[in-house]
Scaffold this motif. Sequence first.
Motif, PDB file in Angstrom:
ATOM      1  N   GLN A 143       0.855  -1.182   0.000  1.00  0.00           N
ATOM      2  CA  GLN A 143       0.000   0.000   0.000  1.00  0.00           C
ATOM      3  C   GLN A 143       0.893   1.235   0.000  1.00  0.00           C
ATOM      4  O   GLN A 143       1.601   1.489   0.964  1.00  0.00           O
ATOM      5  CB  GLN A 143      -0.901   0.005   1.242  1.00  0.00           C
ATOM      6  N   TYR A 144       0.875   1.989  -1.079  1.00  0.00           N
ATOM      7  CA  TYR A 144       1.706   3.182  -1.219  1.00  0.00           C
ATOM      8  C   TYR A 144       0.850   4.445  -1.121  1.00  0.00           C
ATOM      9  O   TYR A 144      -0.138   4.554  -1.829  1.00  0.00           O
ATOM     10  CB  TYR A 144       2.398   3.196  -2.588  1.00  0.00           C
ATOM     11  N   ASP A 145       1.273   5.365  -0.262  1.00  0.00           N
ATOM     12  CA  ASP A 145       0.652   6.679  -0.314  1.00  0.00           C
ATOM     13  C   ASP A 145       1.490   7.512  -1.296  1.00  0.00           C
ATOM     14  O   ASP A 145       2.479   7.035  -1.849  1.00  0.00           O
ATOM     15  CB  ASP A 145       0.544   7.312   1.068  1.00  0.00           C
ATOM     16  N   PRO A 178       6.335  10.512   7.066  1.00  0.00           N
ATOM     17  CA  PRO A 178       5.382   9.500   7.536  1.00  0.00           C
ATOM     18  C   PRO A 178       5.070   8.398   6.517  1.00  0.00           C
ATOM     19  O   PRO A 178       4.985   7.231   6.884  1.00  0.00           O
ATOM     20  CB  PRO A 178       4.129  10.314   7.861  1.00  0.00           C
ATOM     21  N   GLY A 179       4.910   8.738   5.262  1.00  0.00           N
ATOM     22  CA  GLY A 179       4.589   7.729   4.261  1.00  0.00           C
ATOM     23  C   GLY A 179       5.713   6.732   4.054  1.00  0.00           C
ATOM     24  O   GLY A 179       5.475   5.534   3.885  1.00  0.00           O
ATOM     25  N   ARG A 202       8.087   6.064   6.355  1.00  0.00           N
ATOM     26  CA  ARG A 202       8.167   5.301   7.607  1.00  0.00           C
ATOM     27  C   ARG A 202       7.082   4.217   7.654  1.00  0.00           C
ATOM     28  O   ARG A 202       7.334   3.082   8.031  1.00  0.00           O
ATOM     29  CB  ARG A 202       8.025   6.245   8.801  1.00  0.00           C
ATOM     30  N   SER A 203       5.872   4.557   7.221  1.00  0.00           N
ATOM     31  CA  SER A 203       4.770   3.592   7.198  1.00  0.00           C
ATOM     32  C   SER A 203       5.062   2.434   6.256  1.00  0.00           C
ATOM     33  O   SER A 203       4.812   1.264   6.583  1.00  0.00           O
ATOM     34  CB  SER A 203       3.482   4.303   6.791  1.00  0.00           C
ATOM     35  N   LEU A 204       5.599   2.733   5.086  1.00  0.00           N
ATOM     36  CA  LEU A 204       5.943   1.682   4.128  1.00  0.00           C
ATOM     37  C   LEU A 204       7.025   0.769   4.690  1.00  0.00           C
ATOM     38  O   LEU A 204       6.942  -0.456   4.580  1.00  0.00           O
ATOM     39  CB  LEU A 204       6.395   2.294   2.802  1.00  0.00           C
ATOM     40  N   GLU A 235       7.656   0.155   7.865  1.00  0.00           N
ATOM     41  CA  GLU A 235       7.059  -0.660   8.926  1.00  0.00           C
ATOM     42  C   GLU A 235       6.179  -1.762   8.348  1.00  0.00           C
ATOM     43  O   GLU A 235       6.178  -2.893   8.852  1.00  0.00           O
ATOM     44  CB  GLU A 235       6.282   0.239   9.898  1.00  0.00           C
ATOM     45  N   GLN A 236       5.432  -1.443   7.298  1.00  0.00           N
ATOM     46  CA  GLN A 236       4.591  -2.435   6.625  1.00  0.00           C
ATOM     47  C   GLN A 236       5.454  -3.564   6.060  1.00  0.00           C
ATOM     48  O   GLN A 236       5.156  -4.750   6.252  1.00  0.00           O
ATOM     49  CB  GLN A 236       3.813  -1.744   5.506  1.00  0.00           C
TER      50      GLN A 236
END
Length: 140
Positions: A36-38, A58-59, A61-63, A65-66
């Motif tokens: 899932q990419y923002d 944030p995007g 970092r989220s990727l 962590e995912q």
Amino acid sequence: MDFFVAGSWRNRDAVAEVVDALDGAGAQCYSFVRAQYDDEALAFAVPGGADAARLGEPGIRSLFEQDLAALRSADRFVLVLPAGAAAHIETGIAYGLGKSCYAVGPADRSETLYRLFEAMCTDPADLVRHLAVADARRVR
């Protein structure tokens, strides 16, 4: 999850072929081709888009962590060659976590560290055949 499939963004079509082959064999896979990419992460992922200054966004970092959570939860790891440094780092993480590791595709050169792979397969069909044989041996 059964498999974490890693590879190079430049080689994403080959990565998608491996994911499709594993899906066809009934496996569950995670790969960056399904991540899932923002907008921030997507811009970072395109060739030339990597900027170390953006790693804290944030995007991104989220990727990260995912991806890391999926790598931890996978039973086995597949590296699709040729691949870059990041995918090789993921291989080292997977091996360090005790995952069974496999490679698919042509190796640019022989590396002694490729001994960590249980098998180096020529193509997705070869990987599926190898896994079927290995799984049959484990059942006996």
